[in-house]
Design a protein around this motif. Structure first.
Motif, short mmCIF file in Angstrom:
data_model
loop_
_atom_site.label_atom_id
_atom_site.label_comp_id
_atom_site.label_asym_id
_atom_site.label_seq_id
_atom_site.Cartn_x
_atom_site.Cartn_y
_atom_site.Cartn_z
N GLY A 29 -46.35 -35.73 66.15
CA GLY A 29 -46.56 -35.97 64.74
C GLY A 29 -47.84 -36.71 64.43
N SER A 30 -48.43 -37.38 65.42
CA SER A 30 -49.59 -38.22 65.15
C SER A 30 -50.90 -37.73 65.77
CB SER A 30 -49.32 -39.65 65.63
OG SER A 30 -48.99 -39.65 67.00
N ILE A 31 -50.84 -37.01 66.88
CA ILE A 31 -52.08 -36.46 67.46
C ILE A 31 -52.30 -35.07 66.87
CG2 ILE A 31 -53.21 -35.66 69.55
CD1 ILE A 31 -51.88 -37.79 71.11
N GLY A 32 -53.29 -34.96 66.04
CA GLY A 32 -53.55 -33.68 65.37
C GLY A 32 -55.00 -33.58 64.94
N THR A 33 -55.21 -32.99 63.77
CA THR A 33 -56.57 -32.78 63.30
C THR A 33 -57.30 -34.10 63.05
OG1 THR A 33 -55.71 -32.60 61.04
CG2 THR A 33 -56.06 -30.55 62.27
N ALA A 54 -62.22 -50.02 64.44
CA ALA A 54 -61.30 -49.59 63.38
C ALA A 54 -60.03 -49.01 63.98
CB ALA A 54 -61.97 -48.56 62.47
N TYR A 55 -60.16 -48.18 65.01
CA TYR A 55 -58.98 -47.60 65.66
C TYR A 55 -58.14 -48.68 66.33
CZ TYR A 55 -59.77 -42.64 64.92
OH TYR A 55 -59.88 -41.39 64.36
N MET A 56 -58.79 -49.70 66.90
CA MET A 56 -58.03 -50.75 67.57
C MET A 56 -57.29 -51.63 66.56
SD MET A 56 -60.67 -51.84 70.65
CE MET A 56 -59.51 -52.95 71.42
N LEU A 60 -53.31 -51.79 66.06
CA LEU A 60 -52.49 -52.99 66.14
C LEU A 60 -51.49 -53.04 64.99
CD1 LEU A 60 -51.98 -55.71 67.59
CD2 LEU A 60 -53.68 -56.74 66.04
N MET A 61 -51.94 -52.64 63.81
CA MET A 61 -51.04 -52.58 62.65
C MET A 61 -49.90 -51.60 62.92
SD MET A 61 -51.82 -51.14 58.80
CE MET A 61 -51.73 -49.42 59.34
N VAL A 62 -50.22 -50.44 63.46
CA VAL A 62 -49.21 -49.43 63.74
C VAL A 62 -48.26 -49.94 64.82
CG1 VAL A 62 -48.81 -47.09 64.61
CG2 VAL A 62 -50.69 -47.52 63.02
N TYR A 63 -48.79 -50.70 65.77
CA TYR A 63 -47.94 -51.27 66.82
C TYR A 63 -46.85 -52.16 66.20
CZ TYR A 63 -46.40 -54.47 70.47
OH TYR A 63 -45.63 -55.23 71.31
N PHE A 64 -47.25 -53.04 65.29
CA PHE A 64 -46.27 -53.92 64.65
C PHE A 64 -45.29 -53.13 63.80
CE2 PHE A 64 -49.55 -57.41 65.19
CZ PHE A 64 -48.83 -58.08 66.17
N LEU A 65 -45.77 -52.09 63.13
CA LEU A 65 -44.86 -51.24 62.36
C LEU A 65 -43.86 -50.54 63.26
CD1 LEU A 65 -47.35 -49.62 59.80
CD2 LEU A 65 -45.45 -51.15 59.25
N VAL A 250 -44.84 -44.61 73.34
CA VAL A 250 -45.60 -43.82 72.39
C VAL A 250 -46.80 -44.58 71.86
CG1 VAL A 250 -45.54 -42.84 70.06
CG2 VAL A 250 -43.74 -42.32 71.69
N PHE A 251 -46.60 -45.85 71.50
CA PHE A 251 -47.72 -46.59 70.93
C PHE A 251 -48.88 -46.66 71.90
CE2 PHE A 251 -50.10 -50.53 70.81
CZ PHE A 251 -50.75 -50.35 69.60
N TRP A 252 -48.61 -47.07 73.15
CA TRP A 252 -49.72 -47.24 74.09
C TRP A 252 -50.37 -45.91 74.44
CZ3 TRP A 252 -51.74 -51.68 74.22
CH2 TRP A 252 -50.97 -52.83 74.05
N ARG A 253 -49.59 -44.86 74.53
CA ARG A 253 -50.17 -43.55 74.82
C ARG A 253 -51.10 -43.12 73.70
NH1 ARG A 253 -44.71 -40.38 76.88
NH2 ARG A 253 -44.52 -41.41 78.91
N ILE A 254 -50.62 -43.23 72.47
CA ILE A 254 -51.41 -42.79 71.33
C ILE A 254 -52.68 -43.63 71.19
CG2 ILE A 254 -51.45 -42.65 68.79
CD1 ILE A 254 -48.54 -41.79 68.91
N LEU A 255 -52.53 -44.96 71.30
CA LEU A 255 -53.68 -45.83 71.15
C LEU A 255 -54.72 -45.55 72.23
CD1 LEU A 255 -55.00 -48.13 69.61
CD2 LEU A 255 -53.86 -49.74 71.14
N LEU A 256 -54.27 -45.39 73.48
CA LEU A 256 -55.19 -45.11 74.57
C LEU A 256 -55.87 -43.76 74.37
CD1 LEU A 256 -53.19 -46.49 77.64
CD2 LEU A 256 -55.26 -47.45 76.63
N PHE A 257 -55.08 -42.76 73.94
CA PHE A 257 -55.67 -41.45 73.70
C PHE A 257 -56.77 -41.55 72.65
CE2 PHE A 257 -51.58 -39.02 75.00
CZ PHE A 257 -51.97 -39.10 76.33
#
Length: 493
Positions: A29-33, A54-56, A60-65, A250-257
């Motif tokens: 749902g999050s890795i896309g265009t 900006a991504y980091m 971090l905001m998404v991590y807390f969410l 999921v969070f760490w995978r997405i952030l690292l990607f």
């Protein structure tokens, strides 16, 4: 049935999603265009350092969410979680507005993805009517969701796997180029030549703070979809164990990607390269991923990336159809939507809710009247604000849930998963998400003449949400739930 009383959604739906399904649903749902196409624009506007930072920060905001959502979903695993949590821990009207907002968000987003699929398919078949592609892809999505939740989960698992493999290969190729092992067109000779790109012009922070705010909007959109774990919680096999695991992974995978991909792009392509500003769903040939593959000598990269972007679009649409169907179902179970949408067939699928969502997704067929690019922008503006409203709702609901939980003397040890850094986490997430939400079109206010058309198109979702919330309060007489009166015991479900 009040929104604060137990619902039977969990028993009506089938718990067939495994841990691997939950992880891939969120990744899909999050890795896309946002990554494959729009990432180039973030680098060109904010510079390499600004884009990575900006991504980091947004990450971090998404991590807390995610941790906030994980705590509530593991303790109270119900499908359509946002509406239920908002109603129980904030106000019935808040949950009502949050549920309808999220249903509308993903229902319209499905139409956006189907129009994007038309633009992508035009790369191979420019003379074919795009409506035919939308109709075919919509039929496939409906079929995958209608079979069973396991069928949806398996399809999403493999959709997401394609994207993950693509990102991993991209990172690998990029590292080989940066280290000088893979020279490609020989534009750079070694590591330091690549690092020097961060010192050119105004790099690494081109455009300053204002540019970073603008980029934060794009980044926020890119991360949307991670909250799908909460929607899938009601159909997870073992939510107390699987949801915390999925949240962490999921969070760490997405952030690292995202961070690694942005870093590699910025070390290979100068942020001043004009091609980075040309990112468009309809022209995948200028995707930063494609540009990097080209420079590595992989000349067929455009066609391959086009196929990956198509997979990404269909994956996002497939997830959206699932999420919006479940949200409409839970609203009906709580008597916040027509009861017909509460019906579940023998396969555990809320079929009538699926049909209703499909009708809204059919907005993609407007391309038969207007140009696909125009319809794409229209629908994107319609759904733009709603995803951020859902995030704000998660932060508010979790803060009040934990406060009510502690106020009633409930032990924190009873929580299957405990969000870190409370209360800082949800407060930080709320404040930053609010800044991003309100700043989505700040440029419109800086012009000599305010672009009111653009302002309305961008911000209409916010007053609409507040109007629905306040309207429910007036009609139903709901109120903010005091901490001492909250139903914080999961056994009630």
């Amino acid at each position: 049935m009040s929104a604060n009383t137990p619902s039977s959604t969990a028993s009506a739906l089938h718990r067939e999603l495994k841990a691997r399904h939950l992880s891939m649903i969120a990744i899909g749902g999050s890795i896309g265009t946002g990554l494959f196409v729009a990432s180039g624009a973030t680098i060109s506007q904010a510079g390499p350092g600004g884009a990575v930072l900006a991504y980091m920060i947004v990450g971090l905001m998404v991590y807390f969410l995610m941790t906030s959502l994980g705590e509530m979903a593991a303790y109270l695993p119900v499908s359509g979680s946002f509406a239920t949590y908002g109603a129980r821990y904030v106000d019935e009207g808040f949950g009502f507005a949050l549920g309808w907002n999220y249903w509308y968000n993903w229902a319209v987003t499905i139409a956006v993805d189907l129009v994007a699929a038309q633009l992508v398919m035009a790369y191979w078949f420019p003379d074919v009517n795009g409506v035919l592609w939308s109709a075919g892809f919509l039929a496939i999505m409906v079929a995958l969701n209608a079979i069973s939740v396991r069928g949806f989960g398996e399809a999403e698992y493999w959709f997401a796997a394609i994207k993950v493999v693509t990102v991993v290969v991209f990172i690998g190729v990029g590292l080989l180029m940066i280290l000088g092992i893979l020279r490609g067109d020989g534009q750079h000779e070694g590591l330091w030549a690549h690092v020097a790109l961060w010192t050119q012009g105004d790099a690494p922070f081109a455009g300053g703070f204002a540019a970073m705010i603008g980029v934060a909007m794009i980044v926020g959109f890119s991360f949307q979809g991670t909250e799908l774990i909460g929607i899938a919680a009601g159909e997870s096999e073992d939510p107390a164990r699987n949801i915390p695991r999925a949240v962490r992974q999921v969070f760490w995978r997405i952030l690292l990607f995202y961070v690694f991909a942005i870093l590699i792009i910025s070390l290979i392509i100068p942020y001043t390269d004009p091609q980075l500003l040309k990112n468009d769903v309809g022209d995948i040939a200028v995707s930063p991923f494609t540009l990097v593959f080209h420079r590595a000598g992989l000349l067929s990269a455009a066609a391959v990336m086009n196929a990956v972007v198509l997979t990404s679009v269909l994956s996002a649409g497939n997830s959206g159809l699932y999420a919006s169907t479940r949200m409409l179902h839970v609203l009906a179970c709580q008597r916040m939507a027509p009861r017909i949408f509460a019906r579940v067939n023998a396969n555990g699928v809320p079929f009538m809710a699926l049909i209703a969502t499909t009708v809204v997704a059919a907005l993609c067929f407007l391309t038969n009247i207007f140009s696909p690019q125009l319809v794409y922008v229209w629908l994107l503006n319609l759904s733009g604000m709603t995803g951020f409203i859902a995030w704000l709702g998660i932060a508010i609901s979790h803060y009040r849930f934990r406060k009510g939980y502690e106020a009633q003397g409930m032990p924190l040890s009873a929580l299957p998963y405990r969000a870190s850094a409370f209360p800082f986490g949800p407060i930080f997430a709320f404040v930053l998400c609010l800044i991003i939400t309100l700043g989505q079109n700040y440029q419109a206010f800086l012009q000599d003449k305010i672009d009111w058309t653009g302002v309305i198109a961008t911000y209409i979702g916010l007053p609409l949400f507040l109007l629905i919330w306040l309207g429910y309060r007036v009609v139903k007489g709901s109120r903010i739930v005091p901490y001492g009166e909250m139903q914080v015991k999961s056994e009630a479900y």
